[in-house]
Structures are given as structure tokens and as C-alpha cells.
Write an enzyme that holds these catalytic residues in place. Structure first.
Site, PDB file in Angstrom:
ATOM      1  N   SER A 193       6.779  59.533  79.264  1.00 21.70           N
ATOM      2  CA  SER A 193       6.880  58.121  78.935  1.00 21.70           C
ATOM      3  C   SER A 193       8.150  57.881  78.100  1.00 21.70           C
ATOM      4  CB  SER A 193       5.614  57.647  78.215  1.00 21.70           C
ATOM      5  OG  SER A 193       5.558  56.231  78.156  1.00 21.70           O
ATOM      6  N   GLU A 316       0.702  54.627  87.832  1.00 20.75           N
ATOM      7  CA  GLU A 316       1.202  54.499  86.462  1.00 20.75           C
ATOM      8  C   GLU A 316       0.629  53.286  85.715  1.00 20.75           C
ATOM      9  OE1 GLU A 316       3.039  56.529  84.787  1.00 20.75           O
ATOM     10  OE2 GLU A 316       4.302  57.692  86.150  1.00 20.75           O
ATOM     11  N   HIS A 417      -0.909  56.373  84.088  1.00 26.15           N
ATOM     12  CA  HIS A 417       0.122  56.800  83.137  1.00 26.15           C
ATOM     13  C   HIS A 417      -0.481  57.759  82.109  1.00 26.15           C
ATOM     14  CE1 HIS A 417       3.976  56.408  81.165  1.00 26.15           C
ATOM     15  NE2 HIS A 417       3.414  56.071  80.021  1.00 26.15           N
TER      16      HIS A 417
END
Length: 513
Positions: A193, A316, A417
């Protein structure tokens, strides 16, 4: 020293680690001096040597941040501006230098800590017989608010201090890691990330050149790096939140850090609410640490020429819908707002380009379509743009993480995610009331995790990932084939798996300046 402890002799002083499985762990080793007071919003300062041994038995303070965010933090861990520390997991020393993997945690540049249990390095260190280093660094306003436009001779503010912390930690690794049995000439930097985007940004930073030799980038919002004008506007809004006029900016040096944290959290969520698809706090192009927009630097061939693994997760954006987080646009309305803002930011962008992209998502008016667009704008396309460019001169391997347990599929999270993190570190069940395996799937997940760790470790050790099942190679990514490893219960290699979407977006980088 007993068998339960291990002393390492660093250039700054001795540190005592403690037995952790087959190896040892040193927690909260300082890599730079405290950053409070007049040193707020400034580059990290060198350490002063110490005479007595430091007992590194417990995690140190986490960087200042709100404790009520979407990611639960251990309430027993203190919070302080004296937070520039790192943790080292190492095998039993035997005189043989081992590869080093340095982890940068994610959290939208505004939350997270190296002490989060999912980042515990023991399993990865043991499985790969190498060293794992996880770092704390300044986040939120303390690390990624650019106040340099308000800097004065009396109150100096610098840009990108969170990235400067990363560089200081890597310099510590280069200078000190031999004391723990690590090889300073074989360092892999990896992150997820915003941590992954920090890696791609550092890959284009002259100040970071030579400090790491390989990179693994997981789900990076690599285009979330902004220009100086936008950064100054965000900084001005920050002063408004604290009811400070520019001539009083020096008061930030002595203000209670809880007030700064509160304003930081407000800014973190206010900015993406007003302009969907943007982050409130992020790196800035400053002609110093970040001389140009990172994705553009990759496309100009200006990134460090090192091997790279890069990839994204299949779903995600799903986790942001679940959390009702404004950090990503997850409705058709907010996605449309994002594209209107992109068009306004790119005056020369033809309207038909936006139409071409939108036409690739026939269900864009539905939640699934909005999530797909958000996923591709935030993560997939930036990763593909980087992979295309970097593969022209350096080895690149692309992956897509598709694996999800039955419960995550039932909850419509899928491979959301950050869901790959337990697989990379071999740590499952690290969340309170973790629902991951409520409907089974642990055995399959453990097998997938073993394969992921094996490939990450082989890359860190040799510069190439481990062989696939059947002795086949994970093929290099090239612009002609775009071979991608799809990680699932049964891994498979697919050439250009998202060809239609990729073609619709094209090669021109669409982001915010």
C-alpha cells in the site's frame, strides 16, 4: 549472554536481542534521534552513541496517530515522537552473512506501526534463513505534510520527512546490519500500500540510490504523489484546522502533539471526501528527495536499475467499501467525481479518453463496476505503468493475488487490499475476532502462504523468484507478453490477464498533480 539472548555490537553501541524460535529478535533499536520540539517536520538527526547496552526486548513507541482508525493498534504500545526505531529478526549467527529484507508498512501514509502482529518477522526469517527488518517512521502530518512553503529562518520545515526517515533507516542497515549477521550488499526493500508506494518513490530518489538492491512492491498507489502547489494548499488547510495564521506557523513546534494528530486525522479523511481518488497526506515532488513524479520517472528510465517484483490484489477496493472509508471512491457517484477532477487537473485531456476508459466497465453504475474502476485507477494501472517502463532495462516479475478464503468470498471481500499480508509473513489470526477462516480454508491458505514466502525469499536471496510447481520458471514480465503470475489455490501464469482494461486506460499516466 545466555542462550536466550544475543548481543550485537553496532557502531552506536551494543544491543541485546532475545530468543525467538530458532533465531533472535531485537525490538525497537533506534536508527535516528527523537524528532520532537524544534526538530518536528525536519530531517531525522543522527544517533548519539550509547555506553550501556540497550535491552531490545519490547516494541518501542509507535508514531503519533489516531487510535480510533480502521486498523486496530495494540493499546499497550505507547505513542511518542521518539519513534524512529526498527526491529530485526535474525537466524542464529554463524559468521555467514545473510540476505536482508527491509519492510515498510502501509496505512495511507497516516496510520500503522512496525509492531503490528501481522508484520512479525519470525516466520519469514526462519523460512528463508535471512534477516527481516521492520521500521517505524513518521506518518500523518508529522511525516507527510509539506509545510516547507511556510518555512522561515526561525521555524524551518522540510518536505517528505517520512521518506527521509526511510532513507535514514536504510543507511542504518548499510552501516549496522553486519552486526546481526546480515549482508549490507544484499538488501531487498519491500512494502505494501503506501509502504509499497514509498518503495516505488525511493526507486526514483537519487538520495536512496545504492541503499537497496532489489524491490518488492505490493498494491502500491504509486501515482499518489503530488505537486508543490497542491501540497501548499493542503498545508494551508491544516493551519486553518488548528486556527493558525501563517505568521504563527512556528507554534507547531511546541504545540501538543495530540492537537496535531487530531488535525492530521481530519485532513486525512477530508481531502479524499472533497476530491475522491486523492490522499490528504502523501509524498510531494520537491526537487530533492522526490525530484519528479515517480511513475513519470519510471517511464523516462530514471528509476534505479534493480530487479523488481510488483503486483496487486484482485479485489483491492472491496475492503474500503466494507469500512465505508473515503480513502477510495467506491460508488458510481464518487468514481464519476474522481474522473471529473482528473479531467479538470489535465486541461489537455480529451473527453473521449475518459469515455474510452469508462466504456471498459459496462457495470460501472453498479457497485461492482465502481469498485473495479477504483481498483484500477488506484493500484492496477500504476503498477502496470511501472512494470512496462521498468522492464525495458531491468528484470520485472508481475503477480496478481487472487486467493481468498470461503469466508472472505462470502463477505464479498475476496482478495481485498492487504489480504495478502498474512501470506507474505506467514502470520494468520492476527486480528481481533479474525473472521478469515470462519468457513474453513486454513489448510489451503497455509499452502499458498508457503509458496508466496518461498518466492519472496528466493528473490531476496538470488534476485530471481523460486520455481513454480513442476519446475517451471515464473517468466519475466515484458511489454510483448506481460506474463503475470496469478496467485491462488493453484498458481498459473497468464499473459496480459487484464488486456481489455489495460488497453482502455492506455499508457498515459492519469493521476493528480
Amino acid at each position: 549472554m545466555s542462550d536466550a539472548t544475543c548481543r550485537a555490537h553496532t557502531p552506536y553501541g551494543d544491543v541485546i536481542g532475545h530468543r525467538d524460535g530458532a533465531g533472535f529478535v531485537w525490538k525497537s533499536i533506534p536508527y535516528a534521534a527523537a524528532t520532537g520540539g524544534e526538530h518536528r517536520f525536519r530531517s531525522p538527526r543522527p544517533l548519539a552513541p550509547w555506553s550501556d547496552s540497550l535491552d531490545c526486548a519490547a516494541f518501542g513507541a509507535m508514531a503519533p496517530q489516531g487510535r480510533d482508525g480502521p486498523v486496530p493498534m495494540d493499546p499497550t504500545i505507547p505513542m511518542s515522537e521518539d519513534c524512529l526505531s526498527l526491529n530485526v529478526w535474525a537466524p542464529e549467527p554463524d559468521g555467514e552473512p545473510r540476505p536482508v529484507m527491509v519492510w515498510i508498512h502501509g496505512g495511507a501514509y497516516a496510520l500503522g506501526s512496525a509492531a503490528q502482529s501481522v508484520y512479525d518477522g519470525r516466520s519469514l526469517s526462519e523460512s528463508g534463513d535471512l534477516l527481516i527488518v521492520t521500521i517505524n517512521y513518521r506518518i500523518g502530518a508529522f511525516g507527510f505534510l509539506d509545510l516547507s512553503s511556510f518555512s522561515t529562518d526561525e521555524a524551518v520545515f522540510e518536505s517528505n520527512v517520512g521518506l527521509r526517515d526511510h532513507i535514514a533507516a536504510l543507511q542504518w542497515v548499510r552501516r549496522c546490519i553486519e552486526a546481526f549477521g546480515g549482508d549490507p550488499s544484499n538488501v531487498t526493500l519491500f512494502g505494501e500500500s503506501s509502504g509499497g508506494a514509498s518503495v516505488t518513490t525511493l526507486m526514483t530518489s537519487p538520495r536512496a540510490e545504492g541503499l537497496f538492491h532489489r524491490a518488492i512492491v505490493q498494491s502500491a498507489p504509486a501515482t499518489s504523489v503530488y505537486g508543490a502547489d497542491r501540497a501548499a494548499q493542503v498545508a494551508a488547510r491544516f493551519l486553518e484546522l488548528l486556527e493558525l495564521t501563517p505568521d504563527r506557523v512556528g507554534e507547531l513546534k511546541t504545540m501538543d502533539f495530540d492537537r496535531i494528530v487530531e488535525a492530521s486525522d481530519t485532513l486525512c479523511y477530508e481531502v479524499p471526501t472533497r476530491v475522491p481518488g486523492t490522499l490528504g497526506l502523501a509524498p510531494v515532488v520537491d526537487a530533492d528527495i522526490v525530484p519528479r513524479y515517480p511513475v513519470a520517472a519510471f517511464q523516462k528510465g530514471l528509476a534505479h536499475r534493480i530487479p523488481l517484483i510488483i503486483g496487486t490484489n484482485h479485489d483491492e477496493a472491496s475492503i474500503f467499501r466494507l469500512m465505508k472509508s473515503p480513502l477510495m471512491p467506491v460508488t458510481s457517484e464518487t468514481v464519476s467525481e474522481m474522473f471529473r477532477a482528473i479531467a479538470a487537473d489535465h486541461e489537455d485531456l480529451p473527453a473521449f479518453r475518459i469515455a474510452e476508459i469508462m466504456s471498459a466497465y459496462p457495470d460501472r453504475s453498479k457497485t461492482a463496476g465502481a469498485l473495479a474502476i477504483s481498483r484500477d485507477a488506484g493500484f492496477k494501472m500504476p503498477s502496470l505503468w511501472i512494470a512496462d517502463a521498468h522492464s525495458r532495462h531491468s528484470p520485472v516479475w508481475m503477480y496478481r493475488f487472487d486467493h481468498a478464503t470461503p469466508m472472505l468470498k462470502a463477505a464479498r471481500i475476496g482478495a481485498g487490499h492487504a489480504t495478502e499480508l498474512p501470506y507474505v509473513f506467514g502470520n494468520f489470526g492476527t486480528l481481533n475476532r479474525d473472521p478469515t477462516f470462519w468457513l474453513g480454508g486454513r489448510k489451503a491458505a497455509t499452502v499458498v502462504s508457503a509458496r508466496v514466502m518461498k518466492r519472496w525469499v528466493a528473490f531476496a536471496r538470488h534476485g530471481v523468484p523460486a520455481l513454480l510447481d513442476g519446475g517451471k520458471h515464473w517468466p519475466l514480465y515484458t511489454e510483448s507478453a506481460r506474463s503475470t503470475l496469478v496467485i491462488d489455490g493453484q498458481d498459473r501464469v497468464v499473459d496480459d490477464p487484464d488486456e481489455a482494461l489495460r488497453s482502455a486506460w492506455g499508457d498515459e499516466v492519469l493521476g493528480f498533480s
